[in-house]
Design a protein around this motif. Structure first.
Motif, PDB file in Angstrom:
ATOM      1  N   LEU A   4      15.880  81.482  32.605  1.00  0.00           N
ATOM      2  CA  LEU A   4      17.423  81.953  32.375  1.00  0.00           C
ATOM      3  C   LEU A   4      18.209  80.567  32.453  1.00  0.00           C
ATOM      4  N   GLN A   5      17.896  79.814  33.122  1.00  0.00           N
ATOM      5  CA  GLN A   5      19.008  78.347  32.960  1.00  0.00           C
ATOM      6  C   GLN A   5      19.090  77.981  31.569  1.00  0.00           C
ATOM      7  N   ILE A   6      17.838  77.813  31.002  1.00  0.00           N
ATOM      8  CA  ILE A   6      18.168  77.369  29.592  1.00  0.00           C
ATOM      9  C   ILE A   6      18.754  78.293  28.568  1.00  0.00           C
ATOM     10  N   ILE A   7      18.472  79.619  28.939  1.00  0.00           N
ATOM     11  CA  ILE A   7      19.300  80.430  27.969  1.00  0.00           C
ATOM     12  C   ILE A   7      20.864  80.120  28.098  1.00  0.00           C
ATOM     13  N   LYS A   8      21.278  80.130  29.361  1.00  0.00           N
ATOM     14  CA  LYS A   8      22.746  80.056  29.888  1.00  0.00           C
ATOM     15  C   LYS A   8      23.301  78.683  29.040  1.00  0.00           C
ATOM     16  N   LYS A   9      22.244  77.666  29.200  1.00  0.00           N
ATOM     17  CA  LYS A   9      22.777  76.413  28.527  1.00  0.00           C
ATOM     18  C   LYS A   9      22.946  76.471  27.058  1.00  0.00           C
ATOM     19  N   LEU A  10      22.087  77.211  26.452  1.00  0.00           N
ATOM     20  CA  LEU A  10      21.915  77.396  24.793  1.00  0.00           C
ATOM     21  C   LEU A  10      23.266  78.252  24.530  1.00  0.00           C
ATOM     22  N   ARG A  11      23.399  79.199  25.320  1.00  0.00           N
ATOM     23  CA  ARG A  11      24.646  79.990  24.932  1.00  0.00           C
ATOM     24  C   ARG A  11      25.877  79.106  24.905  1.00  0.00           C
ATOM     25  N   GLN A  53      26.184  76.036  24.147  1.00  0.00           N
ATOM     26  CA  GLN A  53      25.952  75.094  23.346  1.00  0.00           C
ATOM     27  C   GLN A  53      26.273  75.905  21.897  1.00  0.00           C
ATOM     28  N   GLU A  54      26.196  77.065  21.894  1.00  0.00           N
ATOM     29  CA  GLU A  54      26.057  78.003  20.987  1.00  0.00           C
ATOM     30  C   GLU A  54      25.074  77.452  19.890  1.00  0.00           C
ATOM     31  N   THR A  55      24.109  77.511  20.216  1.00  0.00           N
ATOM     32  CA  THR A  55      22.973  76.912  19.300  1.00  0.00           C
ATOM     33  C   THR A  55      22.623  77.815  18.335  1.00  0.00           C
ATOM     34  N   ASP A  56      21.487  77.765  17.581  1.00  0.00           N
ATOM     35  CA  ASP A  56      20.917  78.637  16.772  1.00  0.00           C
ATOM     36  C   ASP A  56      20.528  79.969  17.159  1.00  0.00           C
ATOM     37  N   GLN A  57      20.849  81.171  17.000  1.00  0.00           N
ATOM     38  CA  GLN A  57      20.669  82.394  17.381  1.00  0.00           C
ATOM     39  C   GLN A  57      19.030  82.572  17.839  1.00  0.00           C
ATOM     40  N   GLU A  72      14.259  83.533  20.998  1.00  0.00           N
ATOM     41  CA  GLU A  72      12.833  83.018  21.487  1.00  0.00           C
ATOM     42  C   GLU A  72      12.833  82.854  22.858  1.00  0.00           C
ATOM     43  N   GLN A  73      13.904  82.105  23.272  1.00  0.00           N
ATOM     44  CA  GLN A  73      13.839  81.832  24.672  1.00  0.00           C
ATOM     45  C   GLN A  73      14.053  83.102  25.697  1.00  0.00           C
TER      46      GLN A  73
END
Lengths: 334, 747
Positions: free
Chosen positions: B632-639, B641-645, B650-651
């Motif tokens: 869940l933490q990683i998802i928050k971070k990725l969002r 950073q607006e990384t690749d959807q 996947e996460q």
């Protein structure tokens, strides 16, 4: 005149003036002091920064006794006061508060005070056996191993079966409980208990065992010869056994100490074979306290005459006095 | 066969000190001083080993209404109680450091010997003559090592070893041999050394030369030491009676070097005298030469020492007869008439009588019975095979010396008498009883090996298992008592296992007790040391308990990582599960606050727990829970950073998988379902697409349903019902419903 030696005495601590009871933990590195004012002191020997001396108000009433739990439960103490309250305390430390003793739980207040109590670490969990002033034994148990907040009363029974006199008329002044020491590192649910009461029947020291088959505590022996009158028990101690074919229990009653030999397993009637191995009568005053050494070969007894005596069995099985620690009042005032 | 005479009964470690001559049963008395108004109440508790911890408390007085009072506080008297430690055992003056050094070196020798014994038993199956034959030699080596650690060898004053300084050098206190060493060596002679049997009288001569000083306060050693000091100031010592007595005494007990040396101090040797005292000097010298040629039945003599050694008995008797005839010839010589100095004449004649074995002169020239015995063996019966008759001679010597005027109580004057007599007469029971009475447990623990080296009888009485002692033998008992003494001190307890491991009945039990009584929670180093001992002696259960004690201690004192590690070593699944629960509780509580921090802290601990995943339900859950929260933490971070959807998706899918695993039956305790479902809302409301399928959503729904039912039934263990408020349940339910709808549409 026997040889006299004072060089072997090492003073460890001067006590506060209202101490009622002291207890060393199993490794003899901590001493707990119970006091008349309800304050509990804990002191370490040798002193160390990791375990500073400390004290706190544990009860509102005078504390009768303090005992340590087995070390695998941490530094855990139980105290009982004259008002019947029993409390458990443990040492913890945290980054913020440092080392502190906290109240783990309080047992429901009894009408009558608890006269003696001991921990027993059985396979089924930690137990506390209490001997109440009303002549009732209560056994509490907990299934938890770390928190120890929740206890339940596993059993309650009087220390005598088929009581002829009314139980209400009996007054108990003291009691003593001693677990059978672990055999092959396993603590069996067996203990010895004796009362000092106004009733003869009540006073006899008895051995109780938890019978798995019936799921209840059963008396498996009385520590007395059939022709003898029961005697009030002031203190008793079950000797450690590291390979002896029999068990030994020392019982202090009046001015004498009896050493009983018990032979496990039980006979066909579910009773133990009990014989008196010795009756030691050298104390001039009431014998109040006794303790076995780690080998179970030497017994130390203390009398109200302020003298401690040491006993050992010789090759023919006779128990003899091997040492004396006298106490002498200093003539000068410090 | 004599019955064991153990009626005195003492064995461990508080046997009487020899000073208490009053009675054999008198116990050792220690005295503790206190300042309390009345006799104190004493609580007894054993400390480590044979130390006793005593609490002296004021008496408790009970009032009528069952109220307790401390007696002294009522009287208003200052009466502080005290706690003291009493070291039991015999009083001795030996410095602690010295004792410790002895303890360490003797433990090594003891262990070596025991290992040799085991090897021997293994190699020849326990029975064999060759075994016993070699065995006494192994014991002899052991005995000599121990003897060496007991102190340096020493001799009589002015003897060969101490010659250079004579007569000015005084014996220093430090060189005085100890009683223990004396007894040790004497036992070695009689119980171990088979080779020595053929020249036993000479061995006794040697022994006496070394240990005469310790026999009693009044021996030839003291006599000669006094003479030494006097001679410094005398020009003509031959005028003094003490001089001639001294020479005769030295001669009687076979200290030939001293006798010769003293004779050569005779005034007639001085240059200004030689002319007038020619004959006199000739006689003195002849006696001195005769003394230096005395044949001795022994393998060798120290270089430069007077006397001639003969190893072979026939040769010896031939030489002895010849030498004796020379002495007799001199005795009957006509030169005596030409000697003007009557004192010298008398003195020399007395020496010849000693050499000729005159009982009367031997008696006069010795003080202690042991000296008389040695003189007797040397001058009266040099050929005797000894072994059988020795005890009889010894008793006769004691009697003659007893008659000649020592009226003081013998046990005070000669504390070793009974013991030495018993050793000479092979009376093992008395040797054991006396050694225990006189010495501390160290001696008996080590002496057992000597006593049992070759004597079958000693083996049988010392190794017989006795019911009254709890089924152990005397040998074991003595090892146990010594081990207990070692346990008393933190610098020596580590030696105790050496002895305990060779106690077949109770050794391991006491070792376990000893290890369990170590304050392992005070230092990890001590704990590791104890564990090392456990490993050496295969004490798995003790090791488990020690690991558990240390683990619980660390855990309770805020060192959670260390606590877990030690509990894992203890394989204590119950406590690990409890630890996991506690950890988890701290996490779910911390959810609202500093989520990140708690998680990071948790991460390390759960990693630590992770290695033993299979062992505990709680831990399995906690490990997966950690993975889920990290997801869940990683998802928050990725969002952020607006990384690749796709990456985010996947996460998301992975986090959903973790969640589903967590909610499988038997994985997660019920009380943690709610926080999980709350966290699931984020996944359920996944903006891009539904992450969870119909079936999966149904699983989540059923868990929520179970929770609601439990609330209705009122058996929500460990959950605050307020957490199950309508609002929070609605929120989860709504998210689930939405997701279900989206999933249906997608499929």
């Amino acid at each position: 005149m026997a040889s006299n030696s004072t060089s072997s005495i090492l003073p460890l601590l001067t006590l506060p003036d209202d101490v009622t009871h002291t207890a060393w933990n199993s490794s003899s590195s901590r001493l707990a002091l119970a006091s008349h004012s309800g304050t509990l002191h804990v002191w370490a020997y040798p002193p160390s920064v990791h375990s500073p001396a400390t004290s706190w108000q544990a009860h509102d009433a005078p504390i009768l006794k303090v005992v340590w739990a087995p070390p695998e439960f941490g530094h855990l103490l139980a105290t009982c006061a004259t008002d019947g309250s029993v409390s458990l305390w443990e040492e913890i430390s945290s980054k913020d508060a440092g080392i502190e003793w906290r109240l783990v739980c309080q047992f429901p207040e009894n009408q009558t005070p608890v006269l003696d109590f001991v921990f027993g670490s059985c396979l089924s969990g930690l137990k506390i056996v209490t001997a109440g002033g009303d002549g009732h034994i209560k056994i509490y148990e907990t299934a938890s191993t770390l928190e120890l907040r929740k206890w339940q009363l596993q059993a309650e029974f009087p220390n005598v079966a088929n009581l002829k006199e009314g139980i209400a008329r009996i007054t108990c002044t003291s009691a003593s409980i001693s677990w059978r020491p672990p055999v092959d590192s396993v603590q069996r649910p067996v203990f010895a208990l004796g009362y000092c009461t106004s009733s003869q029947q009540f006073s006899t020291a008895k051995i109780w065992e938890f019978a798995e088959a019936y799921q209840r505590w059963q008396m498996i022996a009385e520590l007395r010869e059939s022709h003898e009158k029961p005697e009030p028990v002031h203190h008793m101690s079950w000797a450690p056994n590291v390979g002896r074919p029999f068990e030994l229990i020392a019982v202090a009653s009046g001015k004498s100490v009896s050493i009983w030999r018990l032979e496990f397993p039980l006979d066909s009637q579910g009773r133990l074979v009990v014989t008196r191995a010795a009756r030691l009568i050298d104390h001039n005053g009431e014998v109040s306290h006794l303790d076995w050494d780690m080998t179970g070969m030497t017994l130390a007894t203390s009398g109200s005459d302020g003298t401690v005596r040491l006993w050992q069995s010789n090759f023919s099985g006779q128990w003899q006095q091997q040492g004396i620690v006298k106490s002498v009042k200093d003539s000068y005032k410090r | 066969m004599q019955m064991p005479s153990f009626n005195g009964g003492d064995f461990v470690p508080y046997a009487n000190s020899p000073v208490s001559a009053g009675g054999d049963g008198a116990p050792v008395v220690h005295t503790v001083h206190h300042s309390m108004a009345s006799t104190p109440r004493v609580l007894v508790s054993w400390g480590p080993g044979n130390t006793l911890r005593l609490s002296y408390l004021p008496q408790v007085v009970r009032d009528g209404d069952d109220d307790m009072k401390i007696s002294s506080s009522r009287e208003g008297d200052a009466a502080n109680g005290q706690v003291v430690e009493v070291k039991l055992g015999k009083k001795d003056d030996q410095p602690l450091a010295e004792k410790r050094a002895l303890a360490y070196s003797s433990a090594q020798a003891f262990a070596l010997l025991q290992n040799q014994k085991q090897q021997m038993l293994q190699s020849d199956g326990g029975s064999s003559r060759t075994g016993t034959f070699d065995w006494w030699q192994a014991v002899l080596e052991y005995s000599q090592i121990i003897s060496a650690t007991l102190g340096p060898a020493s001799g009589p004053p002015g003897s060969a070893t101490d010659f250079s300084g004579f007569p000015t050098k005084e014996l220093q206190a430090s060189t005085k041999p100890t009683t223990v060493k004396a007894i040790w060596d004497l036992v070695e002679i009689f119980y171990v050394d088979k080779n020595g049997a053929s020249w036993l009288p000479e061995r006794l001569v040697e022994w006496l030369a070394s240990y005469d000083a310790v026999l009693s306060s009044n021996t030839l050693h003291t006599k000669l030491t006094k003479l030494q000091q006097r001679l410094v100031n005398l020009r003509f010592p031959e005028e003094e009676k003490e001089y001639w007595d001294g020479v005769a005494s030295a001669l009687a007990v076979g200290w030939l070097d001293i006798a010769v040396y003293l004779l050569r101090m005779h005034g007639s040797y001085q240059h200004d005298q030689i002319d007038n005292r020619n004959v006199e000097n000739g006689l003195v010298e002849t006696v001195a030469v005769l003394i230096s040629k005395m044949p001795r039945l022994r393998p060798s003599l120290p270089a430069g020492a007077p006397g001639q050694a003969f190893d072979f008995k026939p040769e010896f008797s031939k030489a002895w007869e010849k030498w004796r005839s020379q002495v007799a010839k001199l005795d009957g010589s006509t030169y005596w008439g030409e000697c003007n100095n009557i004192t010298t004449q008398k003195g020399l004649k007395k020496l010849l009588k000693v050499l000729l074995g005159s009982i009367e002169d031997l008696l006069l020239s010795t003080t202690h019975w042991m000296e008389l015995l040695v003189a007797h063996l040397l001058h009266v019966q040099p050929f005797s095979k000894v072994s059988e008759g020795l005890a009889g001679y010894a008793v006769k010597c004691v009697e003659s010396k007893g008659d000649s005027g020592m009226n003081e109580s013998t046990s005070a004057n000669d504390p070793l008498q009974e013991l030495t007599l018993a050793i000479l007469s092979d009376d093992t029971e008395v040797v054991v009883a006396e050694c225990t009475r006189l010495f501390d447990p160290w001696l008996m623990a080590h002496l057992m090996e000597l006593l049992t080296a070759k004597s079958k009888y000693a083996q049988s009485i010392l190794r017989e298992e006795r019911y009254a002692l709890g089924g152990i033998s005397l040998e074991e008992l003595n090892r146990l008592s010594y081990a207990q003494v070692l346990c008393s001190h933190q610098l020596t307890w580590q030696l105790a296992p050496v002895y305990l491991s060779f106690c077949p009945r109770q050794g391991l039990g006491i070792l376990e007790t000893l290890l369990l009584k170590q304050p392992v929670s005070t230092s990890d180093r001590l704990a590791l040391k104890v564990l090392e001992v456990c490993r050496l002696y295969d004490l798995g259960t003790v090791a488990t308990t020690v690991n558990r004690i240390v683990g619980v201690h660390h855990w309770k004192h805020g060192r959670k990582g260390a606590g877990i590690a030690w509990l894992q070593r203890a394989q204590d699944d119950r406590r690990l599960a409890a630890v996991a629960d506690e950890l988890l509780e701290s996490v779910s509580l911390g959810m609202s606050g500093s989520q990140m921090e708690t998680l990071q802290e948790l991460e390390g601990l759960v990693d630590l727990l992770g290695s033993e995943l299979h062992s505990s339900q709680g831990l399995t859950f906690l490990h997966r829970y950690k993975d889920f929260k990290t997801g869940l933490q990683i998802i928050k971070k990725l969002r952020k950073q607006e990384t690749d959807q796709q990456k985010i998706a996947e996460q998301g899918r992975q986090a959903a998988d973790f969640l589903l695993q967590l909610l499988k039956p038997q994985v997660t305790p019920q009380r943690f379902w709610l926080p999980l479902l709350r966290d699931a809302v984020e996944l359920l409301e996944w903006p891009e697409m539904p992450l969870l399928g119909i079936h999966e959503t149904n699983l989540l729904l059923s868990r929520l349903q179970e929770l609601s039912l439990a609330k209705v039934r009122g058996d929500l263990e460990g959950i605050d019902p307020r957490d199950l408020s309508r609002q929070s349940l609605e929120r989860i339910r709504l998210a689930l419903a939405c997701n279900l709808g989206r999933a249906l549409l997608q499929e």
